[in-house]
Structure formats: structure tokens, C-alpha cells
Enzyme design. Structure first.
Site, PDB file in Angstrom:
ATOM      1  N   CYS A 136      -2.572  -4.310  22.693  1.00 34.27           N
ATOM      2  CA  CYS A 136      -1.297  -3.938  22.072  1.00 34.27           C
ATOM      3  C   CYS A 136      -1.297  -2.433  21.755  1.00 34.27           C
ATOM      4  O   CYS A 136      -2.258  -1.930  21.169  1.00 34.27           O
ATOM      5  CB  CYS A 136      -1.103  -4.732  20.782  1.00 34.27           C
ATOM      6  SG  CYS A 136       0.139  -4.002  19.701  1.00 34.27           S
TER       7      CYS A 136
ATOM      8  N   LYS B 262      -5.729  -3.062   7.270  1.00 34.06           N
ATOM      9  CA  LYS B 262      -6.638  -3.931   6.535  1.00 34.06           C
ATOM     10  C   LYS B 262      -8.010  -3.952   7.190  1.00 34.06           C
ATOM     11  O   LYS B 262      -9.032  -3.905   6.524  1.00 34.06           O
ATOM     12  CB  LYS B 262      -6.068  -5.359   6.537  1.00 34.06           C
ATOM     13  CG  LYS B 262      -5.322  -5.700   5.289  1.00 34.06           C
ATOM     14  CD  LYS B 262      -5.117  -7.195   5.148  1.00 34.06           C
ATOM     15  CE  LYS B 262      -4.285  -7.765   6.296  1.00 34.06           C
ATOM     16  NZ  LYS B 262      -3.600  -9.006   5.971  1.00 34.06           N
TER      17      LYS B 262
ATOM     18  N   CYS C 263       2.132 -10.017  20.879  1.00 32.84           N
ATOM     19  CA  CYS C 263       1.218  -9.498  19.858  1.00 32.84           C
ATOM     20  C   CYS C 263       1.653 -10.087  18.518  1.00 32.84           C
ATOM     21  O   CYS C 263       2.773  -9.836  18.060  1.00 32.84           O
ATOM     22  CB  CYS C 263       1.263  -7.966  19.801  1.00 32.84           C
ATOM     23  SG  CYS C 263       0.359  -7.326  18.366  1.00 32.84           S
TER      24      CYS C 263
ATOM     25  N   HIS D 101       0.849  -1.192   0.000  1.00 39.69           N
ATOM     26  CA  HIS D 101       0.000   0.000   0.000  1.00 39.69           C
ATOM     27  C   HIS D 101       0.887   1.246   0.000  1.00 39.69           C
ATOM     28  O   HIS D 101       2.120   1.126  -0.030  1.00 39.69           O
ATOM     29  CB  HIS D 101      -0.997  -0.022   1.164  1.00 39.69           C
ATOM     30  CG  HIS D 101      -0.372  -0.139   2.528  1.00 39.69           C
ATOM     31  ND1 HIS D 101       0.524   0.777   3.021  1.00 39.69           N
ATOM     32  CD2 HIS D 101      -0.514  -1.073   3.500  1.00 39.69           C
ATOM     33  CE1 HIS D 101       0.899   0.440   4.235  1.00 39.69           C
ATOM     34  NE2 HIS D 101       0.295  -0.700   4.556  1.00 39.69           N
TER      35      HIS D 101
ATOM     36  N   HIS E 148      -1.472  -2.042  17.771  1.00 41.32           N
ATOM     37  CA  HIS E 148      -2.613  -2.572  17.018  1.00 41.32           C
ATOM     38  C   HIS E 148      -3.948  -2.464  17.740  1.00 41.32           C
ATOM     39  O   HIS E 148      -4.980  -2.817  17.164  1.00 41.32           O
ATOM     40  CB  HIS E 148      -2.356  -4.030  16.618  1.00 41.32           C
ATOM     41  CG  HIS E 148      -1.245  -4.152  15.618  1.00 41.32           C
ATOM     42  ND1 HIS E 148       0.062  -4.349  15.975  1.00 41.32           N
ATOM     43  CD2 HIS E 148      -1.256  -4.048  14.271  1.00 41.32           C
ATOM     44  CE1 HIS E 148       0.809  -4.378  14.891  1.00 41.32           C
ATOM     45  NE2 HIS E 148       0.042  -4.193  13.840  1.00 41.32           N
TER      46      HIS E 148
ATOM     47  N   HIS F  75       3.941   1.423   2.492  1.00 41.87           N
ATOM     48  CA  HIS F  75       5.155   0.706   2.084  1.00 41.87           C
ATOM     49  C   HIS F  75       5.870   1.483   0.972  1.00 41.87           C
ATOM     50  O   HIS F  75       7.090   1.617   0.963  1.00 41.87           O
ATOM     51  CB  HIS F  75       4.821  -0.684   1.546  1.00 41.87           C
ATOM     52  CG  HIS F  75       4.013  -1.545   2.466  1.00 41.87           C
ATOM     53  ND1 HIS F  75       2.787  -2.061   2.118  1.00 41.87           N
ATOM     54  CD2 HIS F  75       4.246  -1.957   3.732  1.00 41.87           C
ATOM     55  CE1 HIS F  75       2.311  -2.783   3.122  1.00 41.87           C
ATOM     56  NE2 HIS F  75       3.169  -2.738   4.115  1.00 41.87           N
TER      57      HIS F  75
ATOM     58  N   CYS G  15       2.526  -7.607  15.584  1.00 42.95           N
ATOM     59  CA  CYS G  15       3.836  -6.970  15.806  1.00 42.95           C
ATOM     60  C   CYS G  15       4.956  -7.990  15.777  1.00 42.95           C
ATOM     61  O   CYS G  15       6.107  -7.629  15.623  1.00 42.95           O
ATOM     62  CB  CYS G  15       3.942  -6.313  17.177  1.00 42.95           C
ATOM     63  SG  CYS G  15       2.980  -4.852  17.405  1.00 42.95           S
TER      64      CYS G  15
ATOM     65  N   LYS H  65      -3.984   5.599  10.984  1.00 46.90           N
ATOM     66  CA  LYS H  65      -3.041   4.706  10.325  1.00 46.90           C
ATOM     67  C   LYS H  65      -3.834   3.755   9.425  1.00 46.90           C
ATOM     68  O   LYS H  65      -4.934   3.328   9.772  1.00 46.90           O
ATOM     69  CB  LYS H  65      -2.267   3.917  11.380  1.00 46.90           C
ATOM     70  CG  LYS H  65      -1.079   3.229  10.761  1.00 46.90           C
ATOM     71  CD  LYS H  65      -0.109   2.668  11.784  1.00 46.90           C
ATOM     72  CE  LYS H  65       1.082   2.107  11.025  1.00 46.90           C
ATOM     73  NZ  LYS H  65       1.300   0.682  11.213  1.00 46.90           N
TER      74      LYS H  65
HETATM   75  N1  MSP Z   1       8.648  -6.985   8.317  1.00 44.70           N
HETATM   76  C1  MSP Z   1       8.806  -5.885   9.194  1.00 44.70           C
HETATM   77  C2  MSP Z   1      10.089  -5.134   8.922  1.00 44.70           C
HETATM   78  C3  MSP Z   1      11.320  -5.970   9.021  1.00 44.70           C
HETATM   79  S1  MSP Z   1      12.732  -5.049   8.587  1.00 44.70           S
HETATM   80  C4  MSP Z   1      13.991  -6.051   8.992  1.00 44.70           C
HETATM   81  C5  MSP Z   1       7.628  -4.923   9.027  1.00 44.70           C
HETATM   82  N2  MSP Z   1       7.002  -4.981   7.853  1.00 44.70           N
HETATM   83  S2  MSP Z   1       5.739  -4.100   7.419  1.00 44.70           S
HETATM   84  O1  MSP Z   1       5.248  -4.672   6.220  1.00 44.70           O
HETATM   85  O2  MSP Z   1       4.827  -3.974   8.494  1.00 44.70           O
HETATM   86  O3  MSP Z   1       6.304  -2.741   6.957  1.00 44.70           O
HETATM   87  C6  MSP Z   1       6.778  -1.823   7.822  1.00 44.70           C
HETATM   88  C7  MSP Z   1       7.274  -0.601   7.091  1.00 44.70           C
HETATM   89  O4  MSP Z   1       6.405  -0.186   6.025  1.00 44.70           O
HETATM   90  C8  MSP Z   1       7.275   0.574   8.026  1.00 44.70           C
HETATM   91  O5  MSP Z   1       8.382   0.622   8.858  1.00 44.70           O
HETATM   92  C9  MSP Z   1       7.279   1.707   7.058  1.00 44.70           C
HETATM   93  O6  MSP Z   1       8.575   1.850   6.539  1.00 44.70           O
HETATM   94  C10 MSP Z   1       6.306   1.217   5.998  1.00 44.70           C
HETATM   95  N3  MSP Z   1       4.931   1.585   6.337  1.00 44.70           N
HETATM   96  C11 MSP Z   1       3.877   0.744   6.534  1.00 44.70           C
HETATM   97  N4  MSP Z   1       2.768   1.477   6.780  1.00 44.70           N
HETATM   98  C12 MSP Z   1       3.073   2.776   6.765  1.00 44.70           C
HETATM   99  C13 MSP Z   1       2.364   3.976   6.827  1.00 44.70           C
HETATM  100  N5  MSP Z   1       1.073   4.021   7.042  1.00 44.70           N
HETATM  101  N6  MSP Z   1       3.058   5.128   6.649  1.00 44.70           N
HETATM  102  C14 MSP Z   1       4.382   5.151   6.364  1.00 44.70           C
HETATM  103  N7  MSP Z   1       5.069   4.048   6.302  1.00 44.70           N
HETATM  104  C15 MSP Z   1       4.494   2.843   6.586  1.00 44.70           C
HETATM  105  O7  MSP Z   1       7.377  -4.156   9.928  1.00 44.70           O
END
Ligand code: MSP
Length: 513
Positions: free
Chosen positions: A152, A306, A135, A27, A155, A30, A138, A303
Site C-alpha cells: 500500500c 502506532k 488495504c 494524537h 501504509h 488529529h 486505508c 509520519k
Molecule cells: N475516518 C477517516 C476520515 C473520514 S472523513 C469523512 C480518517 N480518519 S483518521 O483518523 O485516519 O484521521 C485522518 C485525519 O487526521 C487526517 O486527514 C488529518 O486531518 C488528521 N491527521 C492524522 N494524522 C496526521 C498527521 N500526522 N499530521 C496531520 N494530520 C493528520 O482518515
């Protein structure tokens, strides 16, 4: 540490994004981190640096195992399908990553096992019993104090009570070393507010954390006790080392490690700024040069998730705004640090004002006039007027801002130059000069404006690569802006007289809301 390579070799620049969980599809949150990494690495490539840009997917752990079970497929099948969605999305956004790592790849398993053995042999992993609150989204433990109304803190949902015999990483032994590290290298954790948060957390005292599981099997087995699989975060963080050859190509690893930037969202700050450097120290490796945590992209103040059904997907926005319009918006709209709110309406407004009106109109106007008044070729005259100095200042301001990962300020400097050029045209009125038959004065003004267009194409190319390359072509320049070398290419006067111009269609057609 002194750079071991001779000075005439290019500087190396290694940047990573988090590896994204495959329980979710890509999304705009990411994509935010991934586009930022792409912009900074494209920028550094323009300076001739040797760059390595890494992204990938995090595929082990309970969360992924459960997501697969819920759909009646194996975790590997699920991971394969979702990881491919990330690959496709990054391709669509024209992310120029050098590697895409998946934690289920054999190279990663081998590297993690080699590293684990080293940390175990160094005495930083010991067996114990853990009882705690977990959690799953997380993939992290919490204490009672961490919970908010019993849920949590991230979440806002119930946590599981678990009792497990497993292995612990002796994080508690690293508090002082981490504090010393951040004192000696304050730049290693940015921005400053986040650094203070991390330091405050370390000062409260660090507790050992459980780094293996027997309750699941979707993970990397511990080399000395294969009944246990590695805790997903321990496994995931190591991707940054696997990808540059840890355990398989020591020479390559030494060339790239330590990493220059781990770009992350603030949600995974403690893992990157506390667990990870301590793990590296335990294995005799250097900590990252910089962990940079940006804020969240919020939608309607919340934030994305899903369950709230408020996720927005890059593909849908690219359909409306194009790849360049997409990339520009997220880099220009909010500073890379604090939280920011996304709204479709403001994306339309920014697109129309910055890209359609300012950038697009400027290119259109200047090229049209040059075609009509100068026979469609770059004149052999320039005024070398006020834009000359402003262009040099713009490059300096952008370089300074981008060095701090402040993309919004860097782009604001370029858009100031665009607006100044539009004003310069109003003030010098080349149409009037042309009408009065003053060909030299007309050529002087348009010569400067065309030169500014060249510089703007160059400076915006890391963010809007397609429009920049097209403008470059319309100016009769060979190759692409990406082939140029900064700072030399930003110098005034690089547009050859006699180049044949092509006025073309609007670069950014207006979007009607
Ligand atoms: N898999 C772990 C990270 C492991 S790194 C060794 C994880 N993954 S995640 O899919 O949840 O993605 C986290 C990252 O996606 C966040 O740290 C951020 O960089 C980005 N984002 C996910 N949602 C976000 C927003 N709503 N806004 C900005 N960035 C976000 O955690």
C-alpha cells in the site's frame, strides 16, 4: 448562489474536521486539524457570524471491527470507549465544537439510508462483481499501478486480494462534471497544488467504486438489500450532511448546506475532492464550497504511526505547555498546507521566545509600569503614536491571512506588533520620563501600550483563549474578548480611561529545557 437570507442576519459559516477512526486514540496529527478548525470558527464568531463547527468519530468498517476483535470486545463497545477519548481530548484542548457526530448514532444511519435510496433511485448505484486489492488501514482499493513495491502506498504494508459481488457507485459518470465544477470554482479545492493533483487524477479517468460489502456486517445496511452494508467511506463522508439535518430537518439542512470548509489532511484528498462531490451530485446536492487539505505533521521526518511507536499525544504536551501553549505552537509553527516536522525542542524554544518573552513580558512590563507610574489605572491620555497605525495594519494583515487559513502568517503579524511595542517602550523609555517627573509624557506612552495590549488580547483570543481572557481582565475590561465584535472592537481607543489594572503573575512562565 445568492444568499437567500436578508443581509442584516449574520453570515453562516459551517466548518468540519474529518471524523476520526476509532481504531486509534487521538494524537497531535488529529489535534492539528481540530485546533485549526477551532481557531477559524472562533475567529469568525468574533465577526458575529453564525457558526457551526463539527467534528466526530468514524466507527464502522473492517478496520474498527478488527481492532475490536483483537481486544475481545464488540465493535460498539470498542467504538464507545475510543470515541470518548476524542471527546475528552477536544474538551481538554478547549475545542468549541457545536456538535460531535458518531457514525453509529441512529440519526446517521437514518440519514445515510435516505441518501443511499435517493442515489440508487437516481440510477447511480448498480450491482456488479469486484476483484481487487484492498488495504484495510486505508479502507480503500488499489490497482497494481498504485502499489509501491507490492505494498500500500500510504501504509507500506501488504494489501488483501478480494473478490466480492457488491454494488458500485458510478463515479465514472462524473469526471466531466467534476472538471467543470473545479474550473468554475477553483476556490473549491485548496491549496492550488492539491487542486492540480485532483484535476490530474480526474483527467486520467475515474472508475466506478464498490460501495457495499457482504464480507462484514459492521456497517449500515443498504435499504434495498440489507445483506450488504455500506462501504465505510460512503457512510463516513455523509456525516457532514447528517449533522445539519439531512433527511430529518430539511429547513435546517438548507440553511447550512453547502458546507464552507472541509478541513482535511492530504491523505484523504481523493475521497473528499472526488468521491464526495460526485456522491453529492448523484444525490442532487451541492458540492462543498471548499475542501482544504493540509500537510502532515511529521515526527523525526516520519509520519506518526502506532506501529512505529512515534505517536505524540496532546495530553502530554498540555501538561508541559498548557492549553494555550499547545494551541499556539501548532498554529504558529508551520503553514497550514505543507508538511511540517514536530520537535519538542523547537516547541520549547518557540514557547519561550514568543509566549514567555514577547507576549508575556510585554504584558508584564506595561502593566507593572502602569501600576507604578500611573497609580494602577488607565490614564486619560494617549500619544496616539506609531503603534496606532501598526495596530490597524496588524488587524488587516491577520484578517487577510486567516481568510486564507494561513494561521502562521496571521499570528506572525500580531507578533510583529508585539515586538514593535516592546521596541517602542525601549525607545520612549517611560521609566526615564517618570524619573524626570514628566507625568503627561509617561501617561502618553503607557496609554498607547495599554491600548495595544487590549487589541492583542482581542486578536489572539481565538488561539490562546485563556491568556487573552486573563489579559482582558487585567486591563479592567468587562466580559471576555470572545464577546467582542470585529472589526469595530479592533479600532484604536477602545480601552476606557480610569479602568483599574491588575498586574498579576507572568502569563507564560518560562520553561527550562
Ligand atoms: N475516518 C477517516 C476520515 C473520514 S472523513 C469523512 C480518517 N480518519 S483518521 O483518523 O485516519 O484521521 C485522518 C485525519 O487526521 C487526517 O486527514 C488529518 O486531518 C488528521 N491527521 C492524522 N494524522 C496526521 C498527521 N500526522 N499530521 C496531520 N494530520 C493528520 O482518515
Amino acid at each position: 448562489m445568492p444568499d437567500p437570507l436578508p443581509a442584516d442576519l449574520p453570515a453562516r459559516f459551517y466548518v468540519t474536521t474529518p471524523i476520526y477512526y476509532v481504531n486509534d486514540v487521538p494524537h497531535i496529527g488529529h489535534a492539528y486539524t481540530t485546533v485549526a478548525g477551532d481557531v477559524i470558527t472562533r475567529w469568525r464568531r468574533l465577526f458575529g457570524d453564525e457558526v457551526h463547527y463539527l467534528t466526530g468519530t468514524d466507527e464502522h468498517g473492517l478496520k474498527v471491527q478488527r481492532a475490536a476483535e483483537a481486544r475481545g470486545v464488540t465493535p460498539q463497545e470498542w467504538a464507545d470507549a475510543t470515541s470518548a477519548r476524542f471527546v475528552d481530548t477536544w474538551r481538554e484542548l478547549q475545542i468549541a465544537n457545536d456538535d460531535f457526530i458518531r457514525t453509529t448514532e441512529p440519526r446517521h444511519r437514518a440519514a445515510v439510508q435516505a441518501f443511499l435510496q435517493r442515489v440508487y433511485d437516481n440510477g447511480y448505484i448498480v450491482k456488479g462483481t469486484y476483484e481487487g486489492l484492498y488495504c484495510v488501514p486505508c479502507e480503500a482499493y488499489y490497482t497494481d499501478d498504485d502499489l509501491v513495491a507490492g505494498n500500500c502506498p500510504i501504509h507500506d504494508r501488504p494489501v488483501d486480494h478480494v473478490v466480492e459481488e457488491n454494488y458500485f457507485f458510478k463515479l465514472s459518470e462524473f469526471g466531466q462534471r467534476l472538471l467543470d465544477h473545479y474550473e468554475a470554482h477553483p476556490e473549491a479545492m485548496q491549496p492550488e497544488g492539491r487542486r492540480n493533483e485532483v484535476i490530474g487524477f480526474i483527467k486520467q479517468g475515474l472508475r466506478d467504486f464498490s460501495m457495499s460489502r457482504t464480507s462484514i456486517d459492521w456497517g449500515i445496511p443498504l435499504p434495498w438489500d440489507p445483506d450488504h452494508v455500506t462501504y465505510v467511506w460512503f457512510d463516513a463522508l455523509f456525516n457532514y450532511c447528517t449533522a445539519v439535518g439531512y433527511g430529518s430537518d430539511p429547513e435546517r439542512f438548507d440553511r447550512w448546506w453547502p458546507v464552507d470548509y472541509h478541513l482535511i489532511g492530504k491523505d484523504i484528498l481523493r475521497f473528499h475532492a472526488i468521491y464526495w462531490p460526485a456522491m453529492l451530485m448523484a444525490g442532487g446536492l451541492e458540492p462543498p464550497r471548499c475542501v482544504f487539505a493540509h500537510g502532515w505533521l511529521l515526527v523525526g521526518g516520519e509520519k506518526m504511526s502506532k506501529t512505529k511507536l512515534n505517536q505524540i499525544f496532546p495530553h502530554d504536551l498540555i501538561a508541559d505547555f498548557g492549553v494555550d501553549g499547545y494551541r499556539y505552537h501548532f498554529m504558529a509553527d508551520q503553514r497550514f498546507g505543507p508538511d511540517g516536522d514536530f520537535s519538542y525542542e523547537s516547541m520549547v524554544a518557540r514557547y519561550n521566545s514568543d509566549l514567555a518573552n514577547n507576549f508575556g513580558n510585554l504584558a508584564n512590563r506595561v502593566l507593572n509600569m502602569a501600576v507604578n507610574y500611573c497609580g494602577g489605572i488607565v490614564p486619560d491620555r494617549r500619544a496616539d503614536g506609531p503603534l496606532r497605525e501598526q495596530a490597524a495594519d496588524t488587524f488587516a494583515a491577520q484578517a487577510d491571512a486567516f481568510a486564507r487559513l494561513d494561521f502562521a502568517s496571521g499570528l506572525a503579524a500580531v507578533w510583529d506588533l508585539i515586538r514593535a511595542t516592546n521596541s517602542y517602550i525601549e525607545d520612549s523609555a517611560p521609566w526615564a520620563l517618570h524619573k524626570a517627573g514628566d507625568a503627561d509624557a509617561t501617561a502618553d506612552v503607557l496609554g498607547d501600550c495599554l491600548e495595544v495590549l487590549r487589541i492583542i488580547a482581542l486578536l489572539t483570543s481565538p488561539v490562546i483563549p485563556n491568556a487573552a481572557a486573563e489579559l482582558w481582565r487585567r486591563l479592567g475590561l468587562p466580559g471576555r474578548p470572545d464577546d467582542q465584535r470585529l472589526p469595530a472592537a479592533s479600532a484604536w481607543g477602545g480601552l476606557p480611561a480610569g479602568n483599574v489594572l491588575d498586574k498579576g503573575a507572568p502569563l507564560f512562565p518560562r520553561i527550562e529545557a
